[in-house]
Scaffold this active site. Structure first.
Site, short mmCIF file in Angstrom:
data_model
loop_
_atom_site.label_atom_id
_atom_site.label_comp_id
_atom_site.label_asym_id
_atom_site.label_seq_id
_atom_site.Cartn_x
_atom_site.Cartn_y
_atom_site.Cartn_z
N CYS A 1 5.94 -0.31 7.41
CA CYS A 1 5.57 0.80 6.53
C CYS A 1 6.76 1.20 5.68
CB CYS A 1 5.10 1.98 7.39
SG CYS A 1 4.60 3.42 6.45
N LEU A 2 6.50 1.49 4.41
CA LEU A 2 7.58 1.93 3.53
C LEU A 2 8.22 3.23 4.01
CD1 LEU A 2 5.96 1.15 0.05
CD2 LEU A 2 7.74 -0.17 1.24
N HIS B 1 -4.54 1.36 7.54
CA HIS B 1 -3.17 1.88 7.58
C HIS B 1 -3.00 3.03 6.58
CE1 HIS B 1 1.34 1.16 7.87
NE2 HIS B 1 1.24 1.89 6.78
N GLU B 2 -3.45 2.82 5.35
CA GLU B 2 -3.27 3.85 4.32
C GLU B 2 -4.15 5.07 4.58
OE1 GLU B 2 -0.68 3.63 2.59
OE2 GLU B 2 -0.34 1.52 2.99
N GLN C 1 3.03 9.88 1.36
CA GLN C 1 4.30 9.15 1.40
C GLN C 1 5.18 9.49 0.21
OE1 GLN C 1 2.16 5.22 2.31
NE2 GLN C 1 4.20 4.95 3.20
N HIS D 1 -2.63 7.41 7.00
CA HIS D 1 -1.61 8.31 6.41
C HIS D 1 -2.24 9.63 5.98
CE1 HIS D 1 2.22 6.24 6.26
NE2 HIS D 1 1.65 5.15 5.81
N GLY E 1 0.83 -1.19 0.00
CA GLY E 1 0.00 0.00 0.00
C GLY E 1 0.87 1.24 0.00
#
Length: 150
Positions: free
Chosen positions: A88-89, A130-131, A51, A134, A46
C-alpha cells in the site's frame, strides 16, 4: 492537476470512515484528477481519497488497463477466494498475504454522475476491495495473514 501528499500509516485520517459524496462538483473532479496524478507519480495501482487526507468515498484504480474512477463505490456481489501479497502506498515498504474475493461486482458513479457497474476478477478484484476498505478506515495490514514482510 496537482500532486497530493500521501498519508502514511499512523495518520488518524486513514482510520476514519469516509463520507458519501452528495454532489459531484468541480472539487470532486479536481480531486479525481489530483489523485490520478499522485497515484501515477508514486507508481501505485490504486488510491483512495483518505490516502490524500480527504474523507470522501472516492477511489481510483489502474492495474494496467486504464484509469477507473469510482465515486461512492459499494461491493454488491463477491465470489471465490484468492490469497496474494499486498502492499500500500500508505504503508511503504511493507507487504503481506491477504485473502480476498476472486470476483467482485461494484456499483458506483463516474465523474459525470452516471451509475456504473464494474466487475473485477483477480488483481482488479483485489484492488477494488483494497481501495474500498480504505473508505471504511481499514488498511491491508489489518487483514494480513502471518507476519508483515519488508
Amino acid at each position: 492537476m496537482a500532486l497530493r501528499i500521501i498519508r502514511k500509516e499512523g495518520d488518524p485520517v486513514l482510520r476514519k470512515k469516509s463520507k458519501v459524496v452528495e454532489k459531484i462538483d468541480s472539487r470532486i473532479i479536481t480531486l479525481l484528477d489530483d489523485m490520478a496524478e499522485t497515484m501515477y507519480d508514486a507508481d501505485g495501482v490504486g488510491l483512495a481519497a483518505p490516502q490524500v487526507g480527504i474523507l470522501k468515498r472516492v477511489v481510483i484504480i489502474d492495474i494496467g488497463g486504464g484509469l477507473i474512477e469510482l465515486i461512492n463505490p459499494e461491493i454488491i456481489e463477491q465470489s471465490g477466494k484468492q490469497s496474494d501479497d499486498e502492499g500500500c502506498l500508505s504503508v511503504p515498504g511493507k507487504f503481506g498475504k491477504v485473502t480476498r474475493p476472486n470476483k467482485v461486482k461494484v456499483r458506483a458513479f463516474n465523474r459525470k454522475g452516471e451509475e456504473i457497474i464494474i466487475e473485477g476478477e483477480g488483481l482488479l478484484a483485489r484492488a477494488l476491495c483494497h481501495e474500498i476498505d480504505h473508505l471504511e478506515g481499514i488498511l491491508f495490514i489489518d487483514k494480513v495473514e502471518g507476519n508483515l514482510q519488508r
